[in-house]
Design an enzyme around this catalytic site. Structure first.
Site, PDB file in Angstrom:
ATOM      1  N   HIS A 227       5.383 -11.897 -10.685  1.00 21.90           N
ATOM      2  CA  HIS A 227       5.788 -11.469  -9.340  1.00 21.90           C
ATOM      3  C   HIS A 227       4.818 -12.113  -8.355  1.00 21.90           C
ATOM      4  O   HIS A 227       3.706 -11.630  -8.152  1.00 21.90           O
ATOM      5  CB  HIS A 227       5.726  -9.939  -9.249  1.00 21.90           C
ATOM      6  CG  HIS A 227       6.129  -9.383  -7.923  1.00 21.90           C
ATOM      7  ND1 HIS A 227       7.181  -8.513  -7.777  1.00 21.90           N
ATOM      8  CD2 HIS A 227       5.619  -9.551  -6.675  1.00 21.90           C
ATOM      9  CE1 HIS A 227       7.296  -8.169  -6.497  1.00 21.90           C
ATOM     10  NE2 HIS A 227       6.349  -8.789  -5.820  1.00 21.90           N
ATOM     11  N   CYS A 260       2.918  -6.763   1.255  1.00 25.11           N
ATOM     12  CA  CYS A 260       2.200  -5.557   0.847  1.00 25.11           C
ATOM     13  C   CYS A 260       1.835  -4.794   2.106  1.00 25.11           C
ATOM     14  O   CYS A 260       1.210  -5.353   3.006  1.00 25.11           O
ATOM     15  CB  CYS A 260       0.948  -5.900   0.044  1.00 25.11           C
ATOM     16  SG  CYS A 260       0.002  -4.451  -0.470  1.00 25.11           S
TER      17      CYS A 260
END
Length: 326
Positions: A227, A260
């Site tokens: 990922h 994020c």
């Protein structure tokens, strides 16, 4: 062990996994990882339409939402409504991200609407505390019952280890620590371990060494997934390094959405259409219709009303094949 690959380690790994796979598996994570990082909340009807469109691109694995607290991630507060409304063709695995036992309780009320769950923690103590307000050990303890209950419910379990290649707060993350966490998760019952480059700190030499070590440590019974985020423009280079190390499972996000939410500047995932375009030009099959995927990326661009980071979305796909042979 340091995350930096030394000359002796590089030499000892020479010749291993130098051939590339014929096919790979891609999990599209945009409807969860992408939508949760948007500053505004996308309307439920738009989410459903985009998910249904993605599910018809040939993608066989699709992360559709997460059962997180609505006050923490308000962008995904409509998880039950989205799951109830989507129309995903048979053969496409629907995945939801589960943060804890309460999240699993809420998800299981809609058990017939999804097939897999993802659980997560960080390899960095600082990132884990800032992300979920727990130590790594506390997170592992909580995941023990979540994974067991999910397996009892017949769900496939993926465990994601964030900051596997570096932490924006702590810097280098020791590979042995990451692999020790991965082993514990596999022993808890996770059938798939995803290594997340959460803020785009990985480099190709590091990635290749990591997946070689992970394959040796975890064996063939656990699926290893990469990922990558494209924060510093190295996402596709890291994909190639993972391929060379034997990795055949990847996660990506249409339009290069995502990131994020914890540290500033942690921009999106590798764009699914860039990943698929590159793999197809290399002669590696994905099962994905690139034109249909680009249509989905254009659709989310219209919904968001802003340019996206995907290169293939801007330049268009290459309309000839054969580059793989040189």
């Amino acid at each position: 062990m340091s995350s930096v690959v030394g000359p002796s380690e590089l030499a000892s790994s020479a010749g291993r996994h130098t051939s590339l796979p014929d096919a790979v598996s891609i999990r599209e994570v945009g409807p969860r990882d992408g939508f949760q990082n948007e500053p505004e909340t996308i309307a439920t009807a738009d989410k459903v339409a985009l998910i249904d469109q993605l599910a018809r691109t040939g993608v066989r694995r699709l992360e559709v939402t997460s059962f997180v607290r609505s006050d923490v991630i308000p962008q995904l507060a409509d998880a039950p409504e989205v799951l109830a409304a989507i129309d995903v063709p048979q053969g496409v695995a629907r995945s939801v991200l589960i943060p804890n036992g309460r999240g699993l309780d809420n998800a299981l009320k809609l058990r017939d609407r999804f097939d897999e769950i993802g659980v997560f923690l960080s390899a960095s103590e600082t990132h884990n505390r800032r992300n979920v307000n727990r130590s790594i050990e506390e997170s592992l303890g909580g995941l023990e019952s979540v994974v067991a209950r999910a397996r009892e419910a017949g769900l496939r379990v993926e465990a994601v280890i964030s900051t596997s290649f570096g932490c924006p707060y702590e810097g280098a993350v020791d590979r042995d620590r990451v692999l020790a966490i991965a082993l514990r998760l596999a022993r808890l019952g996770a059938q798939e371990i995803a290594f997340g480059d959460t803020t785009g700190m990985a480099n190709p030499r590091q990635v290749r060494a990591h997946f070689q070590a992970a394959g040796a440590a975890l064996g063939s019974d656990v699926e290893l997934t990469a990922h990558f985020h494209n924060t510093r423009g190295q996402g596709l280079a890291n994909v190639l390094a993972a391929l060379q190390a034997g990795c055949t499972s990847f996660e990506s996000s249409f339009g290069e959405l995502g990131g994020c939410p914890v540290p500033p500047g942690a921009t999106g995932n590798v764009a699914s259409e860039d990943l698929v375009s590159m793999l197809h030009e290399m002669g590696i099959e994905t099962g994905v219709d690139l034109d249909a995927l680009l249509d989905a990326a254009r659709a989310v661009r219209r919904v968001l009303g802003r340019p996206l980071g995907s290169h293939t979305l801007v330049a268009g796909p290459v309309r000839w094949r054969g580059a793989a042979g040189g």
